[in-house]
Design an enzyme around this catalytic site. Structure first.
Site, PDB file in Angstrom:
ATOM      1  N   ARG A  43       0.984  -0.466  -0.118  1.00  0.00           N
ATOM      2  CA  ARG A  43       0.296  -0.189   0.206  1.00  0.00           C
ATOM      3  C   ARG A  43       0.651   0.881  -0.126  1.00  0.00           C
ATOM      4  NH1 ARG A  43      -3.009  -3.432  -0.332  1.00  0.00           N
ATOM      5  NH2 ARG A  43      -5.674  -4.425   0.099  1.00  0.00           N
TER       6      ARG A  43
ATOM      7  N   SER B 131     -10.489  -0.781   3.306  1.00  0.00           N
ATOM      8  CA  SER B 131      -9.936  -0.537   4.202  1.00  0.00           C
ATOM      9  C   SER B 131      -9.869   0.650   4.858  1.00  0.00           C
ATOM     10  CB  SER B 131      -8.964  -1.010   3.923  1.00  0.00           C
ATOM     11  OG  SER B 131      -9.082  -2.470   3.629  1.00  0.00           O
TER      12      SER B 131
ATOM     13  N   GLU C 156      -4.812   3.444   6.003  1.00  0.00           N
ATOM     14  CA  GLU C 156      -4.398   3.669   5.018  1.00  0.00           C
ATOM     15  C   GLU C 156      -5.064   4.685   4.173  1.00  0.00           C
ATOM     16  OE1 GLU C 156      -6.152   1.202   1.541  1.00  0.00           O
ATOM     17  OE2 GLU C 156      -6.324  -0.035   2.653  1.00  0.00           O
TER      18      GLU C 156
END
Ligand code: EPU
Length: 338
Positions: free
Chosen positions: A166, A238, A334
């Site tokens: 990520r 998420s 995130e």
């Protein structure tokens, strides 16, 4: 095509559906239009800036006192092929899942496990989107765009993008400095299927044959059963990353919590499932006003309607504290909070 406006509502430009406003908003479909726009007024250099795709990984805490640039470059074109691969250049403004569908329909492998991830293609390399054992960095050949600091077009090879879980150079060194206009992906003509993650293999096998299309169908089914559709319930997928922790900490936790899901990671570390930690900490399905934790997937925070960015952020702080207190694990967001 260009669009420019002042005091522009961003409600339709972020999947949380937060009603924040941007001082200036600029959207373009041709690189030349961006260059003309930037040269038209030297004061753009002094404005705060964000580059916004579909806004599927962003939480606005306040109005944005600066310039929002929305690259809406279209196009999906085959640019090169050899015996085993075909290279497709995709405009930053193309919806990611439409590209996945296009690839699957052409029998090209690599993107199928990434079906139904929300967002535009230009955003895919920024946070190195990933799901079901695949990450987009494995498909990226080149990322093309415009460097605002140098005032010229530039391109980056996959190695130069510094991809990680990520993460990429576009989230750090090049953050809000480089505007991605297109991405070249390298797809497989003879794909090897990647079914190792969780329930994917079982779900695909129930369909009879294993193919790009059945994998895509299965991924869509699994995602739709767990993840809320942004059309019905504001969210950004998420909200936290899955935390990577030292092996020793995971082993200690496993003594008390034998069912703790643990995945291998690099450098003697392991990845834990943030969704599991949040659920164990008692937050799954909780709701504070219009901000909530999704009932089917604790990793996803949702806006039931009128939540402000700050309310969702406050909920995420409570979750952070609860997980840290119970497990000694510090979650990392995130989602980009602006
Ligand atoms: N779990 C729970 N409770 C929950 C959620 C998950 O106990 O509420 C457990 C599951 O039972 C499983 C484990 O946690 O044992 C992992 O859950 P899952 O397979 O659903 O995946 P995830 O870790 O929650 C990650 C990605 C998703 C991606 C899926 C599938 C991150 C931060 N998230 O989620 O990506 O779709 O794997 O590959 O890495 C996104 O980034 O927006 C996103 C949705």
């Amino acid at each position: 095509m260009i669009r420019f406006s002042e005091n522009h509502s961003l409600k339709a430009h972020n999947t949380f559906g937060i009603d924040a406003k941007a001082k200036y908003y600029f959207e373009f479909t041709e690189l030349e239009d961006l260059e003309v726009f930037l040269k038209s007024n030297q004061s753009w250099k002094n404005e705060k800036l964000i580059v916004l795709g579909e806004g599927s990984n962003i939480l606005f805490l306040n109005d944005f006192d600066g310039l929002v640039i929305h690259p809406n470059v279209p196009g999906m074109n085959s640019v090169w092929e050899d015996r085993n691969h075909e290279w497709i250049e995709v405009g930053a403004g193309e919806v990611w899942d439409e590209f996945v569908e296009y690839a699957v329909n052409r029998g090209l492998g690599g993107a199928e496990n990434l079906s139904l991830i929300p967002g535009k293609t230009g955003a895919a390399p920024v946070q190195n989107i990933g799901a079901y054992g695949q990450e987009v960095c494995r498909l990226v050949e080149k990322v093309k765009g415009f460097d605002l600091e140098k005032g010229c077009v530039a391109e980056f090879t996959a190695a130069e993008c510094e991809f990680a879980y990520r993460n990429s150079i576009f989230k750090h060194y090049l953050k809000n400095r480089f505007i991605i206009t297109s991405v070249i992906f390298r797809l497989d003509k003879f794909p090897e299927f990647n079914l190792g993650y969780g329930q994917l293999e079982k779900q695909v096998k129930e369909k009879g044959e294993i193919s790009l299309s059945t994998i895509r169908e299965a991924v869509i089914e699994i995602r739709s059963s767990k993840l809320p559709d942004v059309k019905n319930l504001g969210n950004a997928g998420s909200f936290f990353k899955n935390p990577v922790v030292p092996k020793e900490l995971a082993e200690q936790l496993q003594v008390k919590y034998p069912e703790l899901p643990v995945y291998a990671a690099e450098n003697n570390q392991v990845k834990l499932a943030a969704g599991w930690l949040i659920e164990q900490a008692g937050w799954k399905g909780k709701r504070l006003g219009d901000a909530g934790v999704h009932a089917q997937q604790a990793l996803v925070l949702v806006n039931y309607g009128k939540a402000t960015g700050n309310e969702i952020y406050a909920l995420s702080e409570d979750i952070f504290d609860a997980v840290n207190t119970q497990f000694g694990v510090k979650l990392e967001r995130e989602v980009n909070c602006i």
